[in-house]
Write a protein that holds these residues in place. Structure first.
Motif, PDB file in Angstrom:
ATOM      1  N   GLU A  22     -14.410   3.848 -12.868  1.00 43.30           N
ATOM      2  CA  GLU A  22     -13.257   3.668 -13.753  1.00 43.30           C
ATOM      3  C   GLU A  22     -11.935   3.798 -13.000  1.00 43.30           C
ATOM      4  OE1 GLU A  22     -13.912   6.685 -16.649  1.00 43.30           O
ATOM      5  OE2 GLU A  22     -15.493   5.583 -17.714  1.00 43.30           O
ATOM      6  N   ASN A  23     -11.925   4.616 -11.945  1.00 47.08           N
ATOM      7  CA  ASN A  23     -10.683   4.883 -11.218  1.00 47.08           C
ATOM      8  C   ASN A  23     -10.430   3.933 -10.053  1.00 47.08           C
ATOM      9  OD1 ASN A  23     -10.542   7.027 -12.952  1.00 47.08           O
ATOM     10  ND2 ASN A  23     -10.509   8.619 -11.394  1.00 47.08           N
ATOM     11  N   LEU A  24     -11.409   3.110  -9.730  1.00 51.15           N
ATOM     12  CA  LEU A  24     -11.262   2.207  -8.586  1.00 51.15           C
ATOM     13  C   LEU A  24     -10.291   1.078  -8.931  1.00 51.15           C
ATOM     14  CD1 LEU A  24     -12.354   1.663  -5.708  1.00 51.15           C
ATOM     15  CD2 LEU A  24     -14.029   0.139  -6.769  1.00 51.15           C
ATOM     16  N   THR A  25      -9.193   0.990  -8.182  1.00 52.47           N
ATOM     17  CA  THR A  25      -8.186  -0.045  -8.429  1.00 52.47           C
ATOM     18  C   THR A  25      -7.747  -0.667  -7.112  1.00 52.47           C
ATOM     19  OG1 THR A  25      -6.292   1.460  -8.232  1.00 52.47           O
ATOM     20  CG2 THR A  25      -7.304   1.257 -10.419  1.00 52.47           C
ATOM     21  N   THR A  26      -7.163  -1.835  -7.231  1.00 51.55           N
ATOM     22  CA  THR A  26      -6.613  -2.494  -6.046  1.00 51.55           C
ATOM     23  C   THR A  26      -5.545  -1.639  -5.386  1.00 51.55           C
ATOM     24  OG1 THR A  26      -7.079  -4.695  -6.935  1.00 51.55           O
ATOM     25  CG2 THR A  26      -5.361  -4.537  -5.259  1.00 51.55           C
ATOM     26  N   ASP A  27      -4.667  -1.052  -6.179  1.00 50.64           N
ATOM     27  CA  ASP A  27      -3.593  -0.240  -5.622  1.00 50.64           C
ATOM     28  C   ASP A  27      -4.132   0.983  -4.899  1.00 50.64           C
ATOM     29  OD1 ASP A  27      -1.647  -1.969  -6.496  1.00 50.64           O
ATOM     30  OD2 ASP A  27      -1.153  -0.821  -8.296  1.00 50.64           O
ATOM     31  N   ARG A  28      -5.201   1.593  -5.443  1.00 52.40           N
ATOM     32  CA  ARG A  28      -5.759   2.775  -4.797  1.00 52.40           C
ATOM     33  C   ARG A  28      -6.393   2.407  -3.459  1.00 52.40           C
ATOM     34  NH1 ARG A  28      -5.092   7.808  -3.423  1.00 52.40           N
ATOM     35  NH2 ARG A  28      -7.050   8.875  -2.946  1.00 52.40           N
ATOM     36  N   ILE A  29      -7.086   1.307  -3.395  1.00 54.23           N
ATOM     37  CA  ILE A  29      -7.681   0.865  -2.132  1.00 54.23           C
ATOM     38  C   ILE A  29      -6.592   0.631  -1.098  1.00 54.23           C
ATOM     39  CG2 ILE A  29      -8.977  -0.985  -0.998  1.00 54.23           C
ATOM     40  CD1 ILE A  29     -10.463  -1.360  -3.692  1.00 54.23           C
ATOM     41  N   ILE A  30      -5.507  -0.016  -1.519  1.00 53.98           N
ATOM     42  CA  ILE A  30      -4.398  -0.294  -0.601  1.00 53.98           C
ATOM     43  C   ILE A  30      -3.773   1.002  -0.094  1.00 53.98           C
ATOM     44  CG2 ILE A  30      -2.053  -1.234  -0.481  1.00 53.98           C
ATOM     45  CD1 ILE A  30      -3.036  -3.453  -2.390  1.00 53.98           C
ATOM     46  N   ALA A  31      -3.554   1.971  -0.987  1.00 54.09           N
ATOM     47  CA  ALA A  31      -2.943   3.236  -0.583  1.00 54.09           C
ATOM     48  C   ALA A  31      -3.814   3.982   0.422  1.00 54.09           C
ATOM     49  CB  ALA A  31      -2.689   4.105  -1.817  1.00 54.09           C
ATOM     50  N   VAL A  32      -5.118   4.006   0.167  1.00 54.36           N
ATOM     51  CA  VAL A  32      -6.039   4.691   1.072  1.00 54.36           C
ATOM     52  C   VAL A  32      -6.078   3.989   2.430  1.00 54.36           C
ATOM     53  CG1 VAL A  32      -8.490   5.197   1.471  1.00 54.36           C
ATOM     54  CG2 VAL A  32      -7.444   5.728  -0.737  1.00 54.36           C
ATOM     55  N   ALA A  33      -6.123   2.677   2.423  1.00 63.50           N
ATOM     56  CA  ALA A  33      -6.159   1.923   3.674  1.00 63.50           C
ATOM     57  C   ALA A  33      -4.875   2.132   4.479  1.00 63.50           C
ATOM     58  CB  ALA A  33      -6.372   0.441   3.386  1.00 63.50           C
ATOM     59  N   ARG A  34      -3.731   2.145   3.810  1.00 64.89           N
ATOM     60  CA  ARG A  34      -2.462   2.370   4.517  1.00 64.89           C
ATOM     61  C   ARG A  34      -2.447   3.751   5.171  1.00 64.89           C
ATOM     62  NH1 ARG A  34       1.411   0.358  -0.403  1.00 64.89           N
ATOM     63  NH2 ARG A  34       1.503  -1.890   0.081  1.00 64.89           N
ATOM     64  N   ALA A  35      -2.864   4.779   4.421  1.00 64.18           N
ATOM     65  CA  ALA A  35      -2.871   6.135   4.961  1.00 64.18           C
ATOM     66  C   ALA A  35      -3.822   6.242   6.149  1.00 64.18           C
ATOM     67  CB  ALA A  35      -3.268   7.130   3.873  1.00 64.18           C
ATOM     68  N   THR A  36      -4.954   5.568   6.053  1.00 65.11           N
ATOM     69  CA  THR A  36      -5.933   5.592   7.138  1.00 65.11           C
ATOM     70  C   THR A  36      -5.376   4.894   8.377  1.00 65.11           C
ATOM     71  OG1 THR A  36      -7.735   5.574   5.518  1.00 65.11           O
ATOM     72  CG2 THR A  36      -8.273   4.952   7.781  1.00 65.11           C
ATOM     73  N   HIS A  37      -4.764   3.738   8.172  1.00 58.35           N
ATOM     74  CA  HIS A  37      -4.160   2.989   9.274  1.00 58.35           C
ATOM     75  C   HIS A  37      -3.102   3.834   9.984  1.00 58.35           C
ATOM     76  CE1 HIS A  37      -2.442  -0.530  11.362  1.00 58.35           C
ATOM     77  NE2 HIS A  37      -1.266  -0.039  11.023  1.00 58.35           N
ATOM     78  N   THR A  38      -2.247   4.492   9.211  1.00 55.95           N
ATOM     79  CA  THR A  38      -1.193   5.325   9.788  1.00 55.95           C
ATOM     80  C   THR A  38      -1.780   6.467  10.607  1.00 55.95           C
ATOM     81  OG1 THR A  38       0.363   4.799   8.007  1.00 55.95           O
ATOM     82  CG2 THR A  38       0.754   6.830   9.238  1.00 55.95           C
ATOM     83  N   ALA A  39      -2.794   7.125  10.056  1.00 53.37           N
ATOM     84  CA  ALA A  39      -3.391   8.269  10.746  1.00 53.37           C
ATOM     85  C   ALA A  39      -4.093   7.854  12.032  1.00 53.37           C
ATOM     86  CB  ALA A  39      -4.374   8.983   9.819  1.00 53.37           C
ATOM     87  N   ALA A  58      -6.543  -8.912   0.748  1.00 53.13           N
ATOM     88  CA  ALA A  58      -5.542  -9.961   0.959  1.00 53.13           C
ATOM     89  C   ALA A  58      -4.146  -9.373   1.157  1.00 53.13           C
ATOM     90  CB  ALA A  58      -5.557 -10.937  -0.215  1.00 53.13           C
ATOM     91  N   ARG A  59      -3.794  -8.396   0.338  1.00 56.54           N
ATOM     92  CA  ARG A  59      -2.467  -7.785   0.456  1.00 56.54           C
ATOM     93  C   ARG A  59      -2.318  -7.012   1.758  1.00 56.54           C
ATOM     94  NH1 ARG A  59      -1.423  -4.805  -5.178  1.00 56.54           N
ATOM     95  NH2 ARG A  59       0.180  -3.786  -3.880  1.00 56.54           N
ATOM     96  N   LEU A  60      -3.376  -6.315   2.163  1.00 51.96           N
ATOM     97  CA  LEU A  60      -3.328  -5.560   3.407  1.00 51.96           C
ATOM     98  C   LEU A  60      -3.181  -6.491   4.610  1.00 51.96           C
ATOM     99  CD1 LEU A  60      -6.090  -2.950   2.549  1.00 51.96           C
ATOM    100  CD2 LEU A  60      -3.677  -2.426   2.932  1.00 51.96           C
ATOM    101  N   LYS A  61      -3.884  -7.616   4.564  1.00 54.25           N
ATOM    102  CA  LYS A  61      -3.742  -8.592   5.643  1.00 54.25           C
ATOM    103  C   LYS A  61      -2.331  -9.137   5.694  1.00 54.25           C
ATOM    104  CE  LYS A  61      -8.526 -10.227   6.085  1.00 54.25           C
ATOM    105  NZ  LYS A  61      -9.446 -11.387   5.939  1.00 54.25           N
ATOM    106  N   ASN A  62      -1.735  -9.371   4.543  1.00 58.95           N
ATOM    107  CA  ASN A  62      -0.365  -9.864   4.501  1.00 58.95           C
ATOM    108  C   ASN A  62       0.620  -8.859   5.099  1.00 58.95           C
ATOM    109  OD1 ASN A  62      -1.014 -12.319   3.349  1.00 58.95           O
ATOM    110  ND2 ASN A  62      -0.708 -11.601   1.244  1.00 58.95           N
ATOM    111  N   GLU A  63       0.248  -7.564   5.048  1.00 60.96           N
ATOM    112  CA  GLU A  63       1.096  -6.517   5.633  1.00 60.96           C
ATOM    113  C   GLU A  63       0.879  -6.376   7.131  1.00 60.96           C
ATOM    114  OE1 GLU A  63       0.468  -2.888   3.516  1.00 60.96           O
ATOM    115  OE2 GLU A  63       0.986  -3.741   1.563  1.00 60.96           O
ATOM    116  N   GLY A  64      -0.081  -7.116   7.669  1.00 60.67           N
ATOM    117  CA  GLY A  64      -0.323  -7.075   9.100  1.00 60.67           C
ATOM    118  C   GLY A  64      -1.414  -6.128   9.536  1.00 60.67           C
TER     119      GLY A  64
END
Length: 332
Positions: A168-185, A225-231
């Motif tokens: 129920e909690n799985l969303t596109t925005d949540r996946i993007i946020a987790v991926a961004r934090a992981t990439h940064t770390a 798709a959005r993450l790829k667009n962010e590079g």
């Protein structure tokens, strides 16, 4: 001089005190330097230890004795018999460790295992370490859990909730946020210039083009798709039953998984002994051994049965030191 790592008490009736002793014995000559925030009575004079008033004293003490910042347990501790009456000491140890890192006096926090149900019985309002640390750092909602070993790194998008709630909690925005934090770390704390993120599917065969579920098309695909667009260097969604094979793992640096067990089962199957829990998305570094309190094998310090394996704690301390050096700009 490198800042020492703060090692917390954990549940005093578990294997934490025994592992703290074993870690100092293994690292006293090589480091990294750490200090233990715990009750010195638990050490039973099994090793030389020295009470210190501040983290800055740890480096000088470490070669000769375990540096200890004392945290007193309110009631006597019997190994294997946890009590919520000692919850205040467990919590204080975590709070003080975090504050030392926030003040720049420690390089990171390594947390010994806690018993969530024991703390809950004392009114502790958090599901686990991860959420509590986020509250202490004022970053609630941004915490991300990574499990890391030499063979595999995994990050679950949803963590300590039921599988039904995870869906129920799985969303596109949540996946993007987790991926961004992981990439940064991975860039900041692990020294990877262009981290490769593999995104897991949710359904069997990653949905088989919608025949076995559509979340890959409606939730996961748009995130990729959005993450790829962010590079970001991302790929997927991959069928979870094949992406952890020996031939697949070298093709990525971290697997972003959709729920807790999808991530932790392969990691713990491959490398339970040296698996390390890392909390991303925080302004501090936090690692933890990837096992529990092990009340069933806990024994008094100095009378160890030898069943408590310190490998994961050693890996957690080393990784905290490694990440600290990279965050401070000293990593190679």
């Amino acid at each position: 001089m490198k800042a020492p790592i703060a090692l917390t008490l954990g549940d005093p009736a578990g294997i934490g005190p025994e592992l703290a002793v074993a870690a100092w014995q293994a690292m006293r000559d090589t480091g990294p330097v750490f200090f233990w925030l715990g009750d010195p009575l638990l050490l039973n004079d099994a090793i030389p230890f020295r009470l210190i008033e501040k983290p800055e004293d740890a480096a000088e003490t470490f070669p000769d004795a375990l540096p200890v910042i004392p945290i007193t347990c309110p009631v006597n501790v019997t190994p294997g018999q946890p009590t919520s009456e000692n919850a205040s000491a467990v919590i204080e140890s975590i709070e003080r460790a975090v504050s030392y890192v926030q003040e720049g006096r420690a390089g990171g926090v390594t947390t010994n295992p806690i018993a969530k149900h024991i703390l809950a019985a004392a009114g502790f309002a958090y599901p686990g370490h991860t959420e509590f640390l986020a509250a202490l750092c004022h970053t609630i909602g941004r915490e991300v859990m990574m499990l890391a070993s030499p063979q595999l790194k995994v990050v679950p998008v949803t963590i300590h909730i039921s599988l039904r709630q995870a869906l129920e909690n799985l969303t596109t925005d949540r996946i993007i946020a987790v991926a961004r934090a992981t990439h940064t770390a991975l860039r900041r704390d692990f020294g990877l210039t262009s981290p490769r993120l593999a995104i897991a599917g949710l359904n069997p065969h990653a949905g088989e083009e919608g025949l076995m579920g559509t979340e890959e098309q409606t939730i996961i695909g748009p995130a990729i798709a959005r993450l790829k667009n962010e590079g970001l260097c991302v790929s997927g969604p991959f069928p979870p039953d094949t992406m952890f094979s020996a031939t697949a793992r070298p093709k990525y640096d971290v697997a972003i998984c959709m729920y807790h067990d999808q991530a932790l089962i392969p990691l713990k199957t491959l490398d339970m002994a040296e698996g390390v829990n890392v909390t991303l998305g925080l302004p501090i570094i936090r690692t933890s051994p990837d096992h529990g309190t092990a009340f069933d094998i806990a024994s008094p310090v100095g009378r160890s049965t030898g069943r408590a394996d310190p490998s994961s704690l050693l890996a957690a301390l080393r990784l905290a030191d490694f990440m600290s050096q990279h965050r401070r700009g000293d990593g190679q």
